[in-house]
Design a protein around this motif. Structure first.
Motif, PDB file in Angstrom:
ATOM      1  N   LEU A   1      80.404   0.454  64.201  1.00 59.25           N
ATOM      2  CA  LEU A   1      81.153   0.851  63.011  1.00 59.25           C
ATOM      3  C   LEU A   1      80.273   0.921  61.768  1.00 59.25           C
ATOM      4  O   LEU A   1      80.737   1.337  60.700  1.00 59.25           O
ATOM      5  CB  LEU A   1      82.300  -0.138  62.750  1.00 59.25           C
ATOM      6  N   LEU A   2      78.997   0.528  61.907  1.00 53.57           N
ATOM      7  CA  LEU A   2      78.079   0.507  60.769  1.00 53.57           C
ATOM      8  C   LEU A   2      77.132   1.691  60.817  1.00 53.57           C
ATOM      9  O   LEU A   2      76.862   2.253  61.883  1.00 53.57           O
ATOM     10  CB  LEU A   2      77.262  -0.791  60.776  1.00 53.57           C
ATOM     11  N   VAL A   3      76.603   2.066  59.657  1.00 46.50           N
ATOM     12  CA  VAL A   3      75.623   3.155  59.611  1.00 46.50           C
ATOM     13  C   VAL A   3      74.370   2.712  60.359  1.00 46.50           C
ATOM     14  O   VAL A   3      74.007   1.524  60.360  1.00 46.50           O
ATOM     15  CB  VAL A   3      75.273   3.527  58.157  1.00 46.50           C
ATOM     16  N   PRO A   4      73.672   3.606  61.037  1.00 45.79           N
ATOM     17  CA  PRO A   4      72.533   3.216  61.879  1.00 45.79           C
ATOM     18  C   PRO A   4      71.406   2.526  61.123  1.00 45.79           C
ATOM     19  O   PRO A   4      70.670   1.726  61.726  1.00 45.79           O
ATOM     20  CB  PRO A   4      72.065   4.549  62.479  1.00 45.79           C
ATOM     21  N   ASP A   5      71.243   2.815  59.850  1.00 46.38           N
ATOM     22  CA  ASP A   5      70.103   2.256  59.118  1.00 46.38           C
ATOM     23  C   ASP A   5      70.490   1.060  58.245  1.00 46.38           C
ATOM     24  O   ASP A   5      69.825   0.775  57.246  1.00 46.38           O
ATOM     25  CB  ASP A   5      69.454   3.335  58.253  1.00 46.38           C
ATOM     26  N   CYS A   6      71.541   0.321  58.618  1.00 47.95           N
ATOM     27  CA  CYS A   6      71.983  -0.786  57.763  1.00 47.95           C
ATOM     28  C   CYS A   6      70.907  -1.869  57.658  1.00 47.95           C
ATOM     29  O   CYS A   6      70.733  -2.475  56.590  1.00 47.95           O
ATOM     30  CB  CYS A   6      73.302  -1.366  58.244  1.00 47.95           C
ATOM     31  N   GLN A   7      70.160  -2.123  58.744  1.00 45.19           N
ATOM     32  CA  GLN A   7      69.109  -3.121  58.664  1.00 45.19           C
ATOM     33  C   GLN A   7      67.995  -2.673  57.712  1.00 45.19           C
ATOM     34  O   GLN A   7      67.472  -3.481  56.934  1.00 45.19           O
ATOM     35  CB  GLN A   7      68.535  -3.403  60.050  1.00 45.19           C
ATOM     36  N   ALA A   8      67.656  -1.397  57.764  1.00 45.42           N
ATOM     37  CA  ALA A   8      66.628  -0.874  56.858  1.00 45.42           C
ATOM     38  C   ALA A   8      67.096  -0.969  55.413  1.00 45.42           C
ATOM     39  O   ALA A   8      66.309  -1.305  54.507  1.00 45.42           O
ATOM     40  CB  ALA A   8      66.294   0.565  57.223  1.00 45.42           C
ATOM     41  N   ARG A   9      68.370  -0.673  55.180  1.00 44.50           N
ATOM     42  CA  ARG A   9      68.907  -0.776  53.816  1.00 44.50           C
ATOM     43  C   ARG A   9      68.829  -2.214  53.323  1.00 44.50           C
ATOM     44  O   ARG A   9      68.470  -2.481  52.173  1.00 44.50           O
ATOM     45  CB  ARG A   9      70.351  -0.287  53.778  1.00 44.50           C
ATOM     46  N   ALA A  10      69.200  -3.152  54.206  1.00 42.19           N
ATOM     47  CA  ALA A  10      69.157  -4.557  53.818  1.00 42.19           C
ATOM     48  C   ALA A  10      67.727  -4.989  53.508  1.00 42.19           C
ATOM     49  O   ALA A  10      67.470  -5.690  52.518  1.00 42.19           O
ATOM     50  CB  ALA A  10      69.746  -5.423  54.923  1.00 42.19           C
ATOM     51  N   ALA A  11      66.774  -4.563  54.348  1.00 44.91           N
ATOM     52  CA  ALA A  11      65.373  -4.939  54.133  1.00 44.91           C
ATOM     53  C   ALA A  11      64.869  -4.408  52.800  1.00 44.91           C
ATOM     54  O   ALA A  11      64.138  -5.105  52.074  1.00 44.91           O
ATOM     55  CB  ALA A  11      64.519  -4.421  55.287  1.00 44.91           C
ATOM     56  N   ARG A  12      65.222  -3.170  52.466  1.00 46.24           N
ATOM     57  CA  ARG A  12      64.786  -2.600  51.182  1.00 46.24           C
ATOM     58  C   ARG A  12      65.385  -3.371  50.014  1.00 46.24           C
ATOM     59  O   ARG A  12      64.703  -3.652  49.019  1.00 46.24           O
ATOM     60  CB  ARG A  12      65.175  -1.130  51.100  1.00 46.24           C
ATOM     61  N   ALA A  13      66.677  -3.733  50.117  1.00 42.36           N
ATOM     62  CA  ALA A  13      67.326  -4.467  49.032  1.00 42.36           C
ATOM     63  C   ALA A  13      66.700  -5.846  48.858  1.00 42.36           C
ATOM     64  O   ALA A  13      66.491  -6.315  47.728  1.00 42.36           O
ATOM     65  CB  ALA A  13      68.815  -4.581  49.306  1.00 42.36           C
ATOM     66  N   ILE A  14      66.374  -6.502  49.969  1.00 41.23           N
ATOM     67  CA  ILE A  14      65.765  -7.821  49.895  1.00 41.23           C
ATOM     68  C   ILE A  14      64.362  -7.731  49.301  1.00 41.23           C
ATOM     69  O   ILE A  14      63.967  -8.525  48.440  1.00 41.23           O
ATOM     70  CB  ILE A  14      65.727  -8.463  51.292  1.00 41.23           C
ATOM     71  N   GLY A  15      63.604  -6.740  49.749  1.00 44.01           N
ATOM     72  CA  GLY A  15      62.230  -6.607  49.275  1.00 44.01           C
ATOM     73  C   GLY A  15      62.115  -6.268  47.816  1.00 44.01           C
ATOM     74  O   GLY A  15      61.110  -6.611  47.169  1.00 44.01           O
ATOM     75  N   SER A  16      63.099  -5.594  47.267  1.00 51.30           N
ATOM     76  CA  SER A  16      63.027  -5.181  45.865  1.00 51.30           C
ATOM     77  C   SER A  16      63.685  -6.164  44.916  1.00 51.30           C
ATOM     78  O   SER A  16      63.667  -5.955  43.688  1.00 51.30           O
ATOM     79  CB  SER A  16      63.692  -3.810  45.700  1.00 51.30           C
ATOM     80  N   ALA A  17      64.258  -7.246  45.440  1.00 50.38           N
ATOM     81  CA  ALA A  17      64.975  -8.201  44.598  1.00 50.38           C
ATOM     82  C   ALA A  17      64.000  -9.120  43.875  1.00 50.38           C
ATOM     83  O   ALA A  17      62.869  -9.349  44.318  1.00 50.38           O
ATOM     84  CB  ALA A  17      65.927  -9.028  45.448  1.00 50.38           C
ATOM     85  N   CYS A  18      64.460  -9.663  42.753  1.00 49.60           N
ATOM     86  CA  CYS A  18      63.698 -10.678  42.042  1.00 49.60           C
ATOM     87  C   CYS A  18      63.706 -11.971  42.842  1.00 49.60           C
ATOM     88  O   CYS A  18      64.545 -12.150  43.737  1.00 49.60           O
ATOM     89  CB  CYS A  18      64.305 -10.929  40.660  1.00 49.60           C
TER      90      CYS A  18
END
Length: 608
Positions: free
Chosen positions: A127-144
């Motif tokens: 039920l999730l988009v195929p790249d949800c893990q990649a999206r999460a990794a990008r959000a984590i990497g760009s966070a303060c």
């Protein structure tokens, strides 16, 4: 109507003594009974302590949420309490609604408001988009620097390497209440105002199945379990404490938390005996042992109790709970269901029938069907149970009368077509699938059945409306295909009513077989006792889980002959579970009990 309840005589006055426990608890063993926290301040303090121990600049907290959890509240409270550097919700990672609906169409397609087909294939990641893990990794990497918070269904999939995995659990019953109040929707959907029955249908056939598969895979990895069943009183326990409590439950008798619901035919008996709200119009159902929807209350130190779905126990320890023969036959499912149907001062249940196993499998994906029985806990004078068709009536004429009733031409002629039998306290009516039946007004029924509990084909509902002011769904097209016409009034008298057989006895006790029907997999035994009564589940390797209800007597005590568990007290009308792993146990009246007691026990028969 004057209800017959348990009473005691005190100085010439009759005093009611209801003692039904609506909030039974299971004690968490030491030292894990210390590992629980209450309120967002304590919860966030414990999570921060665990995050600080990682030594990471950007520690990740994934909060996996079961359907029904108020994800926004959890996100807001944790984000504030943790001082999160980044907050991520999985809501935006679900497929478009139209795509989700397409995937689920084989299971909940069509206009039927009740029935679908059990979803056995789809997983949460479908039920999730195929790249949800990649999206999460990008959000984590760009966070303060600071804690990273990911909240929602699928959080554990998006962040499989999270430093802390918190599982926000939710009993299905509370989830249903939130659906009725339009507080929550289904997986991946934002519309909370969809009709509650349609939300429930999708939850039953799809959402809960998908979420349960993820729950079973991740349970051993949970660092913490979050309980927000009471939104104003959130609670947290360690994953280790949760698992320790589940293991403890397999070693002793226990009760699940009952829940009560009104209905268009509901009665007044449970109000008094179970001490319910006297201002409520009625109570129709009590789900006293339906582990798919009931809860367990875990008792920690400091008087703190935490609520979890009782299904967690079924998933974690199916062998110890059910026994190998039952587990091998049904998998990690609890196949026995006890519930109450109260028509004392109420009306008739719907005239109905259940499908046989072949029909249930072909149309709904079930592996077994809802065979059942009515054990009469109490009855008013003149009470009756409808069971079978009348002798000599033509099936075609009966069906025509039902069709005319459904179209509004004329009420169903139940006096002509439906066989009625007098019902008295402690009678037992057996209802194998395919048998026409319903409880009439004036009865308090302990329903003992197989667990597939929504697969009832209503054939006639006495021309009344549901609590929502609308006609309840009638499933005559399904029902006509499964009626066993040979089961008429004579068959019912000879094979389905009070099929009692004396089996054995001892000092102060005697045992009877009361059924069920030879076509059903559940065996039921009644024990009358004034002394210590022996029981035995048979153990894990060869036995079956036992489900019992104290159907006569104020109070009884369940004990281990070897002291393996602490004495367990049960009260009148309470249902309790004895896991297969317990083996031998005894039941006796409590000290000072003034009269004979009786239990009804159900277990799964061994294959011949």
């Amino acid at each position: 109507m004057i209800l017959r309840v348990r009473r005691r005589e005190t100085e010439g006055q009759t005093v009611r003594t209801p003692n039904y426990d609506k909030f039974p608890t299971l004690s968490v063993p030491a030292p894990f009974d210390q590992e629980a926290w209450k309120g967002w301040t304590e919860i966030c303090g414990q999570l921060l302590s665990s995050l600080n121990a990682t030594g990471k600049a950007r520690p990740v907290v994934a909060v996996e949420c079961y359907p029904g959890v108020h994800c926004n509240q959890v996100l807001e409270e944790l984000a504030s309490g943790l001082g999160a550097a980044a907050v991520i919700t999985t809501r935006d990672w679900f497929l478009p609604e139209e795509e989700i609906n397409r995937l689920l169409a084989p299971y909940i397609g069509g206009d039927d408001p009740v029935f679908g087909y059990l979803c056995t294939r789809l997983e949460m990641n479908d039920l999730l988009v195929p790249d949800c893990q990649a999206r999460a990794a990008r959000a984590i990497g760009s966070a303060c620097p600071g804690p990273i918070l990911i909240v929602g269904p699928g959080a554990s999939i998006a962040a499989p390497e999270a430093d802390l995995l918190v599982y926000a659990d939710m009993p299905r019953w509370e989830g249903q209440l939130r659906q009725r109040r339009n507080e929550v929707s289904n997986l991946g959907l934002q519309n909370h105002t969809q009709k509650a029955s349609l939300k429930y249908r999708r939850s039953f056939f799809a959402d809960w199945r998908i979420a349960d598969r993820l729950k079973r895979r991740t349970m051993s990895a949970w660092n913490f379990l979050l309980d927000t069943t009471l939104p104003a009183e959130p609670k947290l326990c360690s994953g280790a404490a949760h698992l320790a409590a589940l293991w403890q439950a397999t070693r002793q008798p226990f009760r699940v938390v009952p829940f009560f619901d009104p209905g268009p035919w509901g009665g007044q008996w449970m109000k008094e005996v179970c001490q319910l709200d006297p201002k409520a119009p009625n109570y129709a159902w009590c789900f006293d042992c339906v582990p798919e929807e009931n809860s367990l209350l875990l008792a920690f130190s400091r008087g703190l109790t935490l609520e979890i779905p009782s299904l967690n126990l079924v998933f974690r320890h199916p062998r110890e709970l059910l026994g190998d023969p039952v587990h091998g036959r049904f998998g990690a499912e609890f196949p026995i269901r006890f519930d109450f149907l109260d028509t004392m001062g109420g009306g008739n249940l719907s005239f109905q029938v259940h499908p046989d196993t072949e029909y249930a499998h072909a149309h709904f994906g079930l592996r077994y069907t809802q065979d059942e029985s009515y054990y009469i806990l109490d009855a008013a004078p003149g009470a009756e149970v409808y069971l079978g068709r009348t002798d000599g009536c033509e099936p075609s004429a009966l069906l025509r009368s039902l069709e005319d009733a459904q179209s509004g031409k004329a009420p169903f002629d139940d006096k002509r077509f439906a066989a009625r039998h007098a019902a008295a306290k402690h009678d037992h009516f057996l209802i194998p699938a395919g048998t026409l039946h319903c409880s009439g007004a004036g009865s308090m029924v302990l329903e003992i059945s197989a667990t597939p509990y929504i697969f009832t084909f209503k054939l006639w509902d006495w021309g009344r409306l549901g609590l929502d002011g609308k006609p309840r769904p009638i499933h005559l097209d399904h029902g006509r295909n499964v009626i066993r016409w040979e089961r008429d009034a004579t068959y019912a008298r000879n094979h389905l009513i009070n099929q009692f057989e004396n089996l054995r006895s001892g000092s102060g006790w005697r045992e009877e077989r009361t059924g069920l029907h030879e076509a059903e997999f559940i065996e039921t035994r009644r024990h009358w006792f004034t002394g210590v009564t022996p029981h035995d589940t048979g153990g894990v390797a060869h036995g079956s889980v036992n489900v019992l209800n104290l159907v006569e007597g104020d109070e009884a005590v369940v004990e281990s002959p070897t002291g393996a568990f602490a004495p367990f007290t049960v009260h009148y009308a309470e249902t309790f579970i004895v896991p297969a792993a317990v083996g031998e146990f005894t039941i006796r009246p409590s000290v000072g009990s003034p009269r004979e007691c009786a239990t009804m026990k159900a277990f799964v028969r061994h294959k011949a």
